[in-house]
Design a protein around this motif. Structure first.
Motif, mmCIF file in Angstrom:
data_model
loop_
_atom_site.group_PDB
_atom_site.id
_atom_site.type_symbol
_atom_site.label_atom_id
_atom_site.label_comp_id
_atom_site.label_asym_id
_atom_site.label_seq_id
_atom_site.Cartn_x
_atom_site.Cartn_y
_atom_site.Cartn_z
ATOM 1 N N ASN A 131 26.869 51.696 34.881
ATOM 2 C CA ASN A 131 27.667 50.546 34.452
ATOM 3 C C ASN A 131 26.895 49.254 34.752
ATOM 4 O OD1 ASN A 131 30.012 49.115 33.666
ATOM 5 N ND2 ASN A 131 30.589 48.881 35.808
ATOM 6 N N CYS A 132 27.078 48.251 33.891
ATOM 7 C CA CYS A 132 26.240 47.047 33.998
ATOM 8 C C CYS A 132 26.424 46.304 35.320
ATOM 9 C CB CYS A 132 26.498 46.107 32.827
ATOM 10 S SG CYS A 132 28.214 45.791 32.473
ATOM 11 N N THR A 133 27.580 46.398 35.946
ATOM 12 C CA THR A 133 27.805 45.661 37.188
ATOM 13 C C THR A 133 26.968 46.261 38.316
ATOM 14 O OG1 THR A 133 30.035 45.342 36.388
ATOM 15 C CG2 THR A 133 29.624 44.696 38.651
ATOM 16 N N GLN A 159 31.424 38.439 36.449
ATOM 17 C CA GLN A 159 31.016 39.181 35.260
ATOM 18 C C GLN A 159 31.237 38.385 33.976
ATOM 19 O OE1 GLN A 159 32.558 43.181 37.390
ATOM 20 N NE2 GLN A 159 32.336 43.364 35.169
ATOM 21 N N GLY A 163 30.455 41.715 28.806
ATOM 22 C CA GLY A 163 30.701 43.032 29.393
ATOM 23 C C GLY A 163 31.817 43.744 28.658
ATOM 24 N N ALA A 164 32.704 42.982 28.029
ATOM 25 C CA ALA A 164 33.786 43.570 27.228
ATOM 26 C C ALA A 164 33.380 43.689 25.757
ATOM 27 C CB ALA A 164 35.054 42.736 27.377
ATOM 28 N N GLU A 227 36.302 49.217 37.586
ATOM 29 C CA GLU A 227 34.998 48.572 37.755
ATOM 30 C C GLU A 227 34.574 48.579 39.231
ATOM 31 O OE1 GLU A 227 33.742 47.744 34.923
ATOM 32 O OE2 GLU A 227 32.073 46.445 35.403
ATOM 33 N N ARG A 252 35.919 38.309 36.483
ATOM 34 C CA ARG A 252 35.367 37.872 35.188
ATOM 35 C C ARG A 252 35.288 36.348 35.194
ATOM 36 N NH1 ARG A 252 33.327 41.619 31.803
ATOM 37 N NH2 ARG A 252 35.226 42.847 31.958
ATOM 38 N N HIS A 259 25.615 39.036 34.223
ATOM 39 C CA HIS A 259 26.478 39.276 35.378
ATOM 40 C C HIS A 259 25.775 38.737 36.637
ATOM 41 C CE1 HIS A 259 29.116 41.534 32.953
ATOM 42 N NE2 HIS A 259 28.953 42.757 33.424
#
Ligand code: 2RA
Length: 353
Positions: A131-133, A159, A163-164, A227, A252, A259
């Motif tokens: 996951n990008c985070t 974030q 991301g969405a 998340e 967010r 991020h």
């Protein structure tokens, strides 16, 4: 023989960045013979450019994998869950950017800076991209862990809307347009909420313009977000520390892409700011931006669209032994998604030499 690559989900937010990376990073794309583009039937027939060639997008179907050696999947979890095994059963090595397989013990979760050797350990023919985070801090945390032995990680994320996906980007711009020009807005409780378009149509649970939203993902047990649990579970798996203590709060912010993470990291061995800076400066994909007296620190606006992971605000915690405070920024669509996927695929492509 040059392997054939399929990019599945070529028209989405991450897929678009993937085509840019394959076009502009020959080190990550020259190994391939054909590059095939695949998307939902709705996008089939579109013509997209990759490596300077026009390619017609094909609809996702079992036959599009005929002759394909490696496929990158940038599609929703349920699409990956169904289609990655179909591709793998036809002999394709799948590099999957969804959440469908990340915690499967038979699927490696790979960040080349941390655990490149895991790429070959793929009994299902599937390799997962984090996951990008989590991914946005792994190059930094991997380098520090190798030197000092990571024990505890407390993280707050900041974030970006992308991301969405594409819907997140559109929503942020629409909201910014709705609040722009009114210099009284943001001064009375609820006025931003009234000014932005209907929240029922938003991928975010509160206004994002002129705001921060302490939520990303879906609701899990005991008030945690999906998340936040991903940060914990994926960090443990990538770094190979099953008992790593992790606590995350995911937030967010009104940033389009990139991020950021504020990190409180405790190590087994003594750590100094100077030592950590040397370790991070020696890490090939990390850039240290850390001179606050000259206003030098990473910000999303200054690093978006670039490939490295940026780190700054490196401090020794005043009240916690062997502990550093850090601020990290990484483009969530590049290293956080498409770039890491392309790097994993390049490791697989090298097996064809
Ligand atoms: C987000 N990490 O930022 C998620 C996307 N995978 O919403």
């Amino acid at each position: 023989r040059k392997p054939t690559l399929a990019v599945v989900g070529a028209t989405g937010a991450v897929g678009t960045v993937m085509l840019d990376i394959l076009t502009n990073r020959p080190d990550l794309s020259a190994a391939y013979g054909e590059i095939r583009l695949v998307a939902s039937p709705r996008s089939a027939g579109k013509v997209l450019s990759v490596r300077g060639e026009d390619v017609v997008v094909q609809a996702l179907a079992p036959e599009v994998f005929d002759g394909v050696d490696i496929a990158m999947f940038d599609v929703p979890d349920e699409v990956s869950a169904e289609w990655a095994p179909i591709a793998a059963s036809r002999g394709v090595v799948v590099v999957d950017n969804s959440g469908a397989f990340r915690m499967d013990p038979d699927v490696p979760l790979v960040v080349p800076e941390c655990n490149a050797e895991q790429v070959r350990n793929r009994p299902k023919g599937i390799i997962a991209n984090p996951n990008c985070t989590t991914l946005s801090m792994m190059a930094v945390m991997g380098a520090l862990h190798r030197e000092y032995g990571l024990r505890e990680l407390v993280v707050a994320s900041y974030q970006a809307a992308s991301g969405a996906g594409a819907a997140g980007i559109t929503r942020l711009y629409d909201e910014l347009q709705a609040v722009a020009g009114d210099r009284s807005i943001g001064t009375v409780a609820g006025d931003v909420r009234k000014a932005v378009p209907d929240l029922a149509d938003s991928p975010f649970p509160a206004p994002l313009a002129l705001n921060v939203v302490p939520w990303a993902g879906s609701l899990k047990e005991d008030g945690w977000s999906s998340e936040e649990l991903k940060v914990r579970n994926e960090s443990r798996k990538i770094l190979g520390i099953p008992d790593l203590k992790v606590s995350a709060t995911c937030v967010r912010v009104p940033v389009v892409t990139t991020h950021s993470l504020a990190i409180h990291a405790t190590f087994e061995r003594e750590v100094t700011v100077e030592g950590a800076r040397e370790v991070l400066e020696a890490a090939p994909t990390v850039v240290v931006l850390d001179d606050p007296a000259s206003r030098v620190f990473p910000t999303p606006a200054d690093v978006v669209g670039t490939d490295p992971t940026y780190v700054g605000r490196i401090r020794q915690a005043l009240d916690f032994p062997n502990t550093l405070e850090l601020f990290v920024c990484g483009d969530n669509l590049r290293k956080g998604a498409a770039l890491n996927t392309a790097e994993i695929a390049a490791l697989v492509a090298a097996e064809f030499n």
